[in-house]
Design a protein around this motif. Structure first.
Motif, PDB file in Angstrom:
ATOM      1  N   ASP A   1       0.835  -1.198   0.000  1.00  0.00           N
ATOM      2  CA  ASP A   1       0.000   0.000   0.000  1.00  0.00           C
ATOM      3  C   ASP A   1       0.873   1.253   0.000  1.00  0.00           C
ATOM      4  O   ASP A   1       1.610   1.506   0.942  1.00  0.00           O
ATOM      5  CB  ASP A   1      -0.957  -0.003   1.196  1.00  0.00           C
ATOM      6  N   LYS A   2       0.775   2.032  -1.069  1.00  0.00           N
ATOM      7  CA  LYS A   2       1.717   3.140  -1.320  1.00  0.00           C
ATOM      8  C   LYS A   2       1.711   4.228  -0.239  1.00  0.00           C
ATOM      9  O   LYS A   2       2.781   4.717   0.128  1.00  0.00           O
ATOM     10  CB  LYS A   2       1.455   3.766  -2.699  1.00  0.00           C
ATOM     11  N   PRO A   3       0.561   4.630   0.297  1.00  0.00           N
ATOM     12  CA  PRO A   3       0.585   5.687   1.326  1.00  0.00           C
ATOM     13  C   PRO A   3       1.404   5.327   2.569  1.00  0.00           C
ATOM     14  O   PRO A   3       1.851   6.211   3.283  1.00  0.00           O
ATOM     15  CB  PRO A   3      -0.897   5.881   1.661  1.00  0.00           C
ATOM     16  N   ASN A   4       1.598   4.023   2.810  1.00  0.00           N
ATOM     17  CA  ASN A   4       2.359   3.610   3.992  1.00  0.00           C
ATOM     18  C   ASN A   4       3.848   3.433   3.717  1.00  0.00           C
ATOM     19  O   ASN A   4       4.605   3.074   4.634  1.00  0.00           O
ATOM     20  CB  ASN A   4       1.801   2.305   4.566  1.00  0.00           C
ATOM     21  N   TYR A   5       4.293   3.678   2.501  1.00  0.00           N
ATOM     22  CA  TYR A   5       5.717   3.511   2.179  1.00  0.00           C
ATOM     23  C   TYR A   5       6.634   4.289   3.141  1.00  0.00           C
ATOM     24  O   TYR A   5       7.646   3.742   3.594  1.00  0.00           O
ATOM     25  CB  TYR A   5       5.992   3.938   0.735  1.00  0.00           C
ATOM     26  N   PRO A   6       6.339   5.557   3.463  1.00  0.00           N
ATOM     27  CA  PRO A   6       7.230   6.273   4.393  1.00  0.00           C
ATOM     28  C   PRO A   6       7.333   5.597   5.760  1.00  0.00           C
ATOM     29  O   PRO A   6       8.410   5.596   6.378  1.00  0.00           O
ATOM     30  CB  PRO A   6       6.587   7.661   4.501  1.00  0.00           C
ATOM     31  N   LYS A   7       6.225   5.016   6.240  1.00  0.00           N
ATOM     32  CA  LYS A   7       6.251   4.317   7.522  1.00  0.00           C
ATOM     33  C   LYS A   7       7.081   3.037   7.408  1.00  0.00           C
ATOM     34  O   LYS A   7       7.862   2.710   8.318  1.00  0.00           O
ATOM     35  CB  LYS A   7       4.830   3.993   7.984  1.00  0.00           C
TER      36      LYS A   7
ATOM     37  N   PHE B   1      -2.579   7.785  -4.827  1.00  0.00           N
ATOM     38  CA  PHE B   1      -1.301   7.076  -4.847  1.00  0.00           C
ATOM     39  C   PHE B   1      -0.203   7.915  -5.482  1.00  0.00           C
ATOM     40  O   PHE B   1       0.954   7.869  -5.067  1.00  0.00           O
ATOM     41  CB  PHE B   1      -1.453   5.746  -5.585  1.00  0.00           C
ATOM     42  N   SER B   2      -0.556   8.690  -6.508  1.00  0.00           N
ATOM     43  CA  SER B   2       0.435   9.544  -7.162  1.00  0.00           C
ATOM     44  C   SER B   2       0.979  10.579  -6.187  1.00  0.00           C
ATOM     45  O   SER B   2       2.193  10.827  -6.125  1.00  0.00           O
ATOM     46  CB  SER B   2      -0.178  10.236  -8.382  1.00  0.00           C
ATOM     47  N   VAL B   3       0.096  11.183  -5.409  1.00  0.00           N
ATOM     48  CA  VAL B   3       0.523  12.167  -4.396  1.00  0.00           C
ATOM     49  C   VAL B   3       1.429  11.489  -3.364  1.00  0.00           C
ATOM     50  O   VAL B   3       2.469  12.035  -2.969  1.00  0.00           O
ATOM     51  CB  VAL B   3      -0.698  12.796  -3.713  1.00  0.00           C
ATOM     52  N   ALA B   4       1.038  10.283  -2.933  1.00  0.00           N
ATOM     53  CA  ALA B   4       1.830   9.556  -1.936  1.00  0.00           C
ATOM     54  C   ALA B   4       3.217   9.216  -2.465  1.00  0.00           C
ATOM     55  O   ALA B   4       4.222   9.334  -1.747  1.00  0.00           O
ATOM     56  CB  ALA B   4       1.096   8.288  -1.510  1.00  0.00           C
TER      57      ALA B   4
ATOM     58  N   LEU C   1       6.912  10.384  -1.255  1.00  0.00           N
ATOM     59  CA  LEU C   1       7.945   9.405  -0.937  1.00  0.00           C
ATOM     60  C   LEU C   1       9.241   9.714  -1.672  1.00  0.00           C
ATOM     61  O   LEU C   1      10.326   9.713  -1.074  1.00  0.00           O
ATOM     62  CB  LEU C   1       7.475   7.995  -1.313  1.00  0.00           C
ATOM     63  N   ASN C   2       9.146   9.978  -2.982  1.00  0.00           N
ATOM     64  CA  ASN C   2      10.343  10.239  -3.782  1.00  0.00           C
ATOM     65  C   ASN C   2      11.125  11.434  -3.246  1.00  0.00           C
ATOM     66  O   ASN C   2      12.356  11.414  -3.181  1.00  0.00           O
ATOM     67  CB  ASN C   2       9.957  10.468  -5.242  1.00  0.00           C
TER      68      ASN C   2
ATOM     69  N   ILE D   1      11.355   1.810 -10.071  1.00  0.00           N
ATOM     70  CA  ILE D   1      11.954   1.075  -8.953  1.00  0.00           C
ATOM     71  C   ILE D   1      12.978   1.988  -8.293  1.00  0.00           C
ATOM     72  O   ILE D   1      13.825   2.570  -8.973  1.00  0.00           O
ATOM     73  CB  ILE D   1      12.669  -0.206  -9.436  1.00  0.00           C
ATOM     74  N   THR D   2      12.921   2.121  -6.987  1.00  0.00           N
ATOM     75  CA  THR D   2      13.897   2.919  -6.261  1.00  0.00           C
ATOM     76  C   THR D   2      14.708   2.017  -5.333  1.00  0.00           C
ATOM     77  O   THR D   2      14.138   1.292  -4.519  1.00  0.00           O
ATOM     78  CB  THR D   2      13.225   4.038  -5.447  1.00  0.00           C
ATOM     79  N   ILE D   3      16.013   2.068  -5.497  1.00  0.00           N
ATOM     80  CA  ILE D   3      16.936   1.263  -4.705  1.00  0.00           C
ATOM     81  C   ILE D   3      17.606   2.164  -3.681  1.00  0.00           C
ATOM     82  O   ILE D   3      18.167   3.206  -4.021  1.00  0.00           O
ATOM     83  CB  ILE D   3      18.010   0.604  -5.603  1.00  0.00           C
TER      84      ILE D   3
END
Length: 245
Positions: free
Chosen positions: A163-169, A210-213, A217-218, A238-240
């Motif tokens: 789930d993209k909005p939780n990526y920062p967590k 999701f785009s905003v999230a 994140l980026n 993809i971000t490494i």
């Protein structure tokens, strides 16, 4: 467009054969035919094609992305890994195949039913002993891992496709679980190219959220001095991240 529901999701027409941001379909097919598909293990090909027929087949990682994951795991010598977001297990199978025989991947997903689609392929490939599947919310499972200090810095590699909005967590949790010098990989970090579109571009409600999230994140990853970042325009972005401190 009132409500935005008339705008299709940007991934609605995708499957594993065309999930790319390349403008040339012929060029992408050339890459697949020349260096990707000839080296895709048969068990992975079978699972990918089965997943393509699923109602949510657009969620599967494309074969060139799975090839990158396998290469990264082998290049870094990863042994203990985490996967957040499993779906039918195509990327999980790629990870398990790349790990050494005594390697382990803790695979977390809220839906065991999807995982059960791919489990027979994992067993057929002889790598089921490397997979520790845990059902439920990833934030809770990662917190449970963090509760044991022995897990801090224990893991070599993590892949996130959830789930993209939780990526920062997830990022904050994984930075404690993955060792210094270890790798964290995030999927869908260009979200169908929407991250570069004007703010008033018509989108479905899901794509806009999701785009905003993902844009947030980026920006955070780029500014995060705890990691070294490399963003690839492969698949859906993809971000490494390599942990520095």
């Amino acid at each position: 467009m009132a409500g935005g529901d008339s705008v299709p999701n940007v991934h609605s027409s995708l499957d594993s054969s065309n999930k790319t941001l390349l403008k040339s379909e012929a060029l992408y097919q050339y890459v697949l035919d020349t260096t990707v598909l000839p080296h895709e293990p048969e068990c992975m090909r079978e699972l990918r094609l089965l997943t393509d027929k699923h109602e949510k087949g657009f969620m599967v990682s494309p074969p060139d992305e799975a090839q990158i994951l396998r290469m990264l795991i082998k290049l870094t010598g990863a042994k203990d890994t985490i996967e957040v977001g499993v779906y039918t297990g195509y990327s999980l199978l790629a990870t398990a195949l790349a790990l050494p025989d005594d390697g382990k991947v803790i695979a977390i997903d809220v839906d065991r039913e999807y995982y059960e689609v791919g489990r027979p392929f994992i067993e057929k490939a002889g790598v089921a002993h490397k997979v520790d599947f845990r059902e439920g919310p990833a934030l809770e499972h990662l917190d449970a891992l963090l509760a044991d200090e022995a897990n801090h810095g224990r893991f070599d590699f993590a892949f996130v496709d959830a789930d993209k909005p939780n990526y920062p967590k997830y990022h904050e949790q994984l930075l404690k679980l993955v060792r210094v010098g270890g790798t964290i990989v995030y999927d869908n970090t260009l979200w169908g190219g929407t991250v570069a579109m004007p703010a008033d571009t018509p989108m479905s409600p899901l794509d806009r959220r999701f785009s905003v999230a993902i844009r947030d994140l980026n920006a955070k990853l780029s500014a995060d001095e705890r990691v070294e970042v490399c963003q690839l325009t492969v698949a859906d972005g993809i971000t490494i991240c390599r942990r520095l401190v």
